[in-house]
Write a protein that holds these residues in place. Structure first.
Motif, PDB file in Angstrom:
ATOM      1  N   MET A   1       0.846  -1.153   0.000  1.00 40.08           N
ATOM      2  CA  MET A   1       0.000   0.000   0.000  1.00 40.08           C
ATOM      3  C   MET A   1       0.899   1.225   0.000  1.00 40.08           C
ATOM      4  O   MET A   1       1.763   1.383   0.852  1.00 40.08           O
ATOM      5  N   GLY A   2       0.662   2.108  -0.940  1.00 46.44           N
ATOM      6  CA  GLY A   2       1.465   3.314  -1.037  1.00 46.44           C
ATOM      7  C   GLY A   2       1.055   4.352  -0.012  1.00 46.44           C
ATOM      8  O   GLY A   2       0.009   4.255   0.635  1.00 46.44           O
ATOM      9  N   LEU A   3       1.890   5.345   0.116  1.00 46.05           N
ATOM     10  CA  LEU A   3       1.636   6.408   1.091  1.00 46.05           C
ATOM     11  C   LEU A   3       0.352   7.142   0.775  1.00 46.05           C
ATOM     12  O   LEU A   3      -0.478   7.391   1.654  1.00 46.05           O
ATOM     13  N   LEU A   4       0.154   7.509  -0.485  1.00 48.11           N
ATOM     14  CA  LEU A   4      -1.050   8.244  -0.880  1.00 48.11           C
ATOM     15  C   LEU A   4      -2.303   7.397  -0.651  1.00 48.11           C
ATOM     16  O   LEU A   4      -3.295   7.887  -0.104  1.00 48.11           O
ATOM     17  N   THR A   5      -2.251   6.140  -1.017  1.00 49.40           N
ATOM     18  CA  THR A   5      -3.391   5.244  -0.786  1.00 49.40           C
ATOM     19  C   THR A   5      -3.669   5.109   0.696  1.00 49.40           C
ATOM     20  O   THR A   5      -4.820   5.126   1.130  1.00 49.40           O
ATOM     21  N   GLY A   6      -2.626   4.982   1.496  1.00 50.66           N
ATOM     22  CA  GLY A   6      -2.784   4.883   2.937  1.00 50.66           C
ATOM     23  C   GLY A   6      -3.446   6.115   3.527  1.00 50.66           C
ATOM     24  O   GLY A   6      -4.314   6.020   4.396  1.00 50.66           O
ATOM     25  N   ILE A   7      -3.045   7.275   3.059  1.00 50.01           N
ATOM     26  CA  ILE A   7      -3.629   8.524   3.560  1.00 50.01           C
ATOM     27  C   ILE A   7      -5.085   8.656   3.136  1.00 50.01           C
ATOM     28  O   ILE A   7      -5.948   9.039   3.932  1.00 50.01           O
ATOM     29  N   LEU A   8      -5.364   8.338   1.884  1.00 50.75           N
ATOM     30  CA  LEU A   8      -6.735   8.488   1.380  1.00 50.75           C
ATOM     31  C   LEU A   8      -7.707   7.480   1.990  1.00 50.75           C
ATOM     32  O   LEU A   8      -8.883   7.779   2.153  1.00 50.75           O
ATOM     33  N   THR A   9      -7.229   6.305   2.321  1.00 50.45           N
ATOM     34  CA  THR A   9      -8.126   5.281   2.872  1.00 50.45           C
ATOM     35  C   THR A   9      -8.080   5.216   4.388  1.00 50.45           C
ATOM     36  O   THR A   9      -8.767   4.394   4.989  1.00 50.45           O
ATOM     37  N   PHE A  10      -7.309   6.087   5.030  1.00 51.42           N
ATOM     38  CA  PHE A  10      -7.203   6.086   6.488  1.00 51.42           C
ATOM     39  C   PHE A  10      -8.554   6.206   7.192  1.00 51.42           C
ATOM     40  O   PHE A  10      -8.789   5.535   8.196  1.00 51.42           O
ATOM     41  N   PRO A  11      -9.482   7.036   6.699  1.00 51.26           N
ATOM     42  CA  PRO A  11     -10.782   7.117   7.388  1.00 51.26           C
ATOM     43  C   PRO A  11     -11.541   5.791   7.425  1.00 51.26           C
ATOM     44  O   PRO A  11     -12.423   5.597   8.252  1.00 51.26           O
ATOM     45  N   PHE A  12     -11.206   4.873   6.543  1.00 49.42           N
ATOM     46  CA  PHE A  12     -11.895   3.583   6.496  1.00 49.42           C
ATOM     47  C   PHE A  12     -11.206   2.512   7.346  1.00 49.42           C
ATOM     48  O   PHE A  12     -11.659   1.373   7.395  1.00 49.42           O
ATOM     49  N   ALA A  13     -10.132   2.856   8.020  1.00 46.05           N
ATOM     50  CA  ALA A  13      -9.388   1.887   8.829  1.00 46.05           C
ATOM     51  C   ALA A  13     -10.256   1.227   9.897  1.00 46.05           C
ATOM     52  O   ALA A  13     -10.192  -0.003  10.064  1.00 46.05           O
ATOM     53  N   PRO A  14     -11.090   1.972  10.629  1.00 42.85           N
ATOM     54  CA  PRO A  14     -11.946   1.300  11.627  1.00 42.85           C
ATOM     55  C   PRO A  14     -12.906   0.290  10.989  1.00 42.85           C
ATOM     56  O   PRO A  14     -13.154  -0.772  11.557  1.00 42.85           O
ATOM     57  N   LEU A  15     -13.403   0.609   9.817  1.00 44.86           N
ATOM     58  CA  LEU A  15     -14.301  -0.319   9.122  1.00 44.86           C
ATOM     59  C   LEU A  15     -13.559  -1.586   8.718  1.00 44.86           C
ATOM     60  O   LEU A  15     -14.055  -2.696   8.904  1.00 44.86           O
ATOM     61  N   ARG A  16     -12.360  -1.423   8.180  1.00 44.95           N
ATOM     62  CA  ARG A  16     -11.564  -2.597   7.791  1.00 44.95           C
ATOM     63  C   ARG A  16     -11.253  -3.466   9.005  1.00 44.95           C
ATOM     64  O   ARG A  16     -11.315  -4.694   8.937  1.00 44.95           O
ATOM     65  N   THR A  17     -10.936  -2.830  10.119  1.00 46.11           N
ATOM     66  CA  THR A  17     -10.638  -3.570  11.345  1.00 46.11           C
ATOM     67  C   THR A  17     -11.867  -4.314  11.843  1.00 46.11           C
ATOM     68  O   THR A  17     -11.787  -5.477  12.249  1.00 46.11           O
ATOM     69  N   THR A  18     -13.011  -3.667  11.799  1.00 45.68           N
ATOM     70  CA  THR A  18     -14.260  -4.307  12.219  1.00 45.68           C
ATOM     71  C   THR A  18     -14.592  -5.492  11.323  1.00 45.68           C
ATOM     72  O   THR A  18     -14.986  -6.553  11.818  1.00 45.68           O
ATOM     73  N   LEU A  19     -14.436  -5.312  10.022  1.00 46.21           N
ATOM     74  CA  LEU A  19     -14.702  -6.418   9.096  1.00 46.21           C
ATOM     75  C   LEU A  19     -13.740  -7.575   9.323  1.00 46.21           C
ATOM     76  O   LEU A  19     -14.140  -8.751   9.275  1.00 46.21           O
ATOM     77  N   TRP A  20     -12.472  -7.266   9.577  1.00 45.47           N
ATOM     78  CA  TRP A  20     -11.487  -8.317   9.838  1.00 45.47           C
ATOM     79  C   TRP A  20     -11.859  -9.082  11.112  1.00 45.47           C
ATOM     80  O   TRP A  20     -11.810 -10.313  11.141  1.00 45.47           O
TER      81      TRP A  20
END
Length: 83
Positions: A1-20
């Protein structure tokens, strides 16, 4: 995951964690549900109950059929290819 992708998708991190976490719970529940050991143990206990006279033949046959059907379901599930 690139830096830009990481920054842009950061708001979705809690959702990804919940889904995992939900996926891990589902996997653990399926592993427990499809474990044949408790069904085999229930068959042993059922036979012991019949021999001890705690249940009659009809009850034994009915419950044995249910447990054997459950073992068939588990065997079929384990042989099926995983997606």
């Amino acid at each position: 995951m690139g830096l830009l992708t990481g920054i842009l998708t950061f708001p979705f991190a809690p959702l990804r964690t919940t889904l995992w976490a939900a996926e891990q719970v589902l996997n653990a529940a399926e592993a427990e549900y499809y474990d044949p050991a408790p069904v085999r143990q229930a068959l042993v206990e059922l036979e012991r109950a019949l021999l001890d006279g705690r249940i009659d033949e009809d009850e034994y046959d009915r419950r044995e059929d249910e447990l054997l059907d459950r073992l068939d379901e588990i065997t079929t599930r384990r042989r099926a290819p995983r997606p």
